[in-house]
Each structure stands twice: as C-alpha cells, then as structure tokens.
Design an enzyme around this catalytic site. Structure first.
Site, PDB file in Angstrom:
ATOM      1  N   CYS A 289       2.642  -2.677   3.422  1.00  0.00           N
ATOM      2  CA  CYS A 289       3.666  -3.439   2.710  1.00  0.00           C
ATOM      3  C   CYS A 289       5.023  -3.234   3.381  1.00  0.00           C
ATOM      4  O   CYS A 289       5.352  -2.131   3.830  1.00  0.00           O
ATOM      5  CB  CYS A 289       3.742  -2.995   1.253  1.00  0.00           C
ATOM      6  SG  CYS A 289       2.270  -3.431   0.287  1.00  0.00           S
TER       7      CYS A 289
ATOM      8  N   CYS B  42       2.708   2.229  -7.795  1.00  0.00           N
ATOM      9  CA  CYS B  42       2.803   0.892  -7.216  1.00  0.00           C
ATOM     10  C   CYS B  42       1.525   0.545  -6.452  1.00  0.00           C
ATOM     11  O   CYS B  42       0.953  -0.534  -6.629  1.00  0.00           O
ATOM     12  CB  CYS B  42       4.013   0.809  -6.292  1.00  0.00           C
ATOM     13  SG  CYS B  42       4.422  -0.871  -5.748  1.00  0.00           S
ATOM     14  N   CYS B  43       1.048   1.458  -5.626  1.00  0.00           N
ATOM     15  CA  CYS B  43      -0.193   1.229  -4.874  1.00  0.00           C
ATOM     16  C   CYS B  43      -1.386   1.076  -5.813  1.00  0.00           C
ATOM     17  O   CYS B  43      -2.273   0.245  -5.573  1.00  0.00           O
ATOM     18  CB  CYS B  43      -0.450   2.380  -3.913  1.00  0.00           C
ATOM     19  SG  CYS B  43       0.583   2.388  -2.431  1.00  0.00           S
TER      20      CYS B  43
ATOM     21  N   CYS C  17       7.471  -0.263   2.601  1.00  0.00           N
ATOM     22  CA  CYS C  17       6.960   1.098   2.816  1.00  0.00           C
ATOM     23  C   CYS C  17       6.445   1.321   4.228  1.00  0.00           C
ATOM     24  O   CYS C  17       5.696   2.267   4.480  1.00  0.00           O
ATOM     25  CB  CYS C  17       5.845   1.397   1.806  1.00  0.00           C
ATOM     26  SG  CYS C  17       6.352   1.241   0.082  1.00  0.00           S
TER      27      CYS C  17
ATOM     28  N   CYS D  47      -2.882   4.968   0.495  1.00  0.00           N
ATOM     29  CA  CYS D  47      -2.520   4.182  -0.684  1.00  0.00           C
ATOM     30  C   CYS D  47      -3.391   4.489  -1.887  1.00  0.00           C
ATOM     31  O   CYS D  47      -3.036   4.158  -3.016  1.00  0.00           O
ATOM     32  CB  CYS D  47      -2.609   2.688  -0.358  1.00  0.00           C
ATOM     33  SG  CYS D  47      -4.285   2.121   0.052  1.00  0.00           S
TER      34      CYS D  47
END
Length: 236
Positions: A206, A123-124, A209, A232
């Site tokens: 985010c 995702c990062c 998280c 990240c």
C-alpha cells in the site's frame, strides 16, 4: 457436513500438503504448480499483489484461465492497479478483485484518518487479511509468490505447506528462487512487472506504508519502515 467430517477432511489435506512439501522440495516451480492444478483443479487459485505476474504466468501454463485473486485495499499505487489491469488484458488468467467491507472513507469515519499510521495491524486486518479469508472460502488451495531470500521471516517457507489459520493448502512454487531467477524468468517470458520495481522499490504494498529501498537493505525493508512490522498478517 458434520464437524467430524470437516476435521477429517482438514487432516487429510494437511497430510497431503506436508507430504507434497517433502516430495516437491526439489521440483521446478512449474512442476509444483502442475501438481497443485491437477490435484485441486478449480479449487485452486493464485493470489497476487501485482508486484509482478510471475506466479500468475507460471500457473497459467499449468492451468489456462486460472483464478488470480487480487486485494484492492483502496490504498494501492496507481502503478499497481495498472499492472492488475494489464495482467487481466494480456494473460490467460481470470483476475478476481477482492475489496474490504468498508471503503477508505468509511473506515476513516469510524476509526479516524490514517489508521495505517496509528494502528497498521488493525488496518491490514480489515483491508487485507479479512477480505482474503472471505475470498478464499471457495478454494482448497492457494498459491503465493513468497521466496525464502526475501527476508528472514520467510527463510523457511515450504514449497507446499499447510495454512493452519485458513485450513487450506498453501503453495509457494518459487520459494527456492532468488531475485536473479525471477529476473531471468521475466526476461525470458516477457512477464509483466510493476513499474515501481524499476523506481527503487524492492517490494510493493500500500502506498502509505511503502517506501523506496536504501542501499544494502533487503527487498522488504521498505514495507512499514521504522515500525517493527514486517508482515501484513496474511503470511504470518
């Protein structure tokens, strides 16, 4: 430009960065940024997560109108977007917002919802690392707000170093600062900060998280808590 020319230019930039890291280790944050802006001009930018606008403010004193690059991941707190908009409105900077190739909805459709819970590294990579790499292509050097006291993984951050992954000069003008130094600068200059910093958050990323800190935790302990993940991928 040939491959040999690109390699030679990168080697020169790397040598420049490493020498500047040694020469500027004891310099003030403003002196470091003046060196960067004088050396690279419009090929220099500041990246900001909009946790605060300290480095952006410092850089605007060295180069009014400096580019400030912000990554809108699609998962930010409303307060973070509000901080970005306020910085753009009141500071002498040029805010550039980068976005991932996919919206959150498009990513969910391809990978399933809440990828950040199942595979935060992926995702990062898609929502932070890749967009930043693409956004930095126009620059030769970039500044960050990394500080050595934030976490053990950042303890050896040079004030000027070489970003091997992106083949760029990486400037961390407040690397030697403490949180007290940041607070003092914010108070002296009236610098904008993310309201979440006054609501128990030590570091703002985010929303899915990031959590508030527990007593005694370091500033970044609320990021990806319980996952073993500490960065990240932008900084390592």
């Amino acid at each position: 430009m040939t491959t040999a020319q690109v390699t030679s230019e990168a080697e020169e930039l790397k040598a420049l960065a490493e020498q500047a890291g040694r020469d500027l280790e004891d310099a003030s944050a403003l002196e470091i940024l003046r060196w960067a802006t004088e050396t690279f001009g419009k090929k220099f930018c500041v990246t900001s997560s909009m946790e605060d606008a300290v480095v952006a403010h410092l850089a605007s004193r060295a180069l009014p109108g400096v580019d400030v690059v912000f990554l809108d991941t699609g998962y930010h707190f409303e307060e973070t977007i509000g901080t970005r908009d306020a910085v753009e409105a009141v500071m002498d900077v040029n805010v550039i917002t980068l976005t991932p190739r996919q919206t959150v909805a498009e990513q969910d459709a391809e990978f399933g919802p809440k990828l950040h819970d199942r595979n935060p590294d992926l995702c990062c990579a898609m929502r932070k690392v890749k967009p930043l790499e693409e956004g930095l292509t126009r620059y030769a050097a970039w500044a960050t707000g990394l500080r050595r006291d934030e976490s053990p993984t950042r303890a050896n951050t040079p004030v000027v170093g070489w970003d091997e992954k992106r083949q760029k000069v990486k400037v961390s003008p407040i690397a030697r600062w403490t949180q007290d130094d940041v607070d003092a600068y914010v108070a002296e200059h009236g610098v904008l900060t993310n309201p979440l910093l006054m609501d128990g958050y030590g570091s703002v990323g985010c929303a899915p998280c990031t959590r508030r800190l527990l007593e005694g935790e370091d500033a970044r302990a609320g990021r990806w808590a319980g996952s073993g993940k500490t960065e990240c991928g932008i900084h390592g």
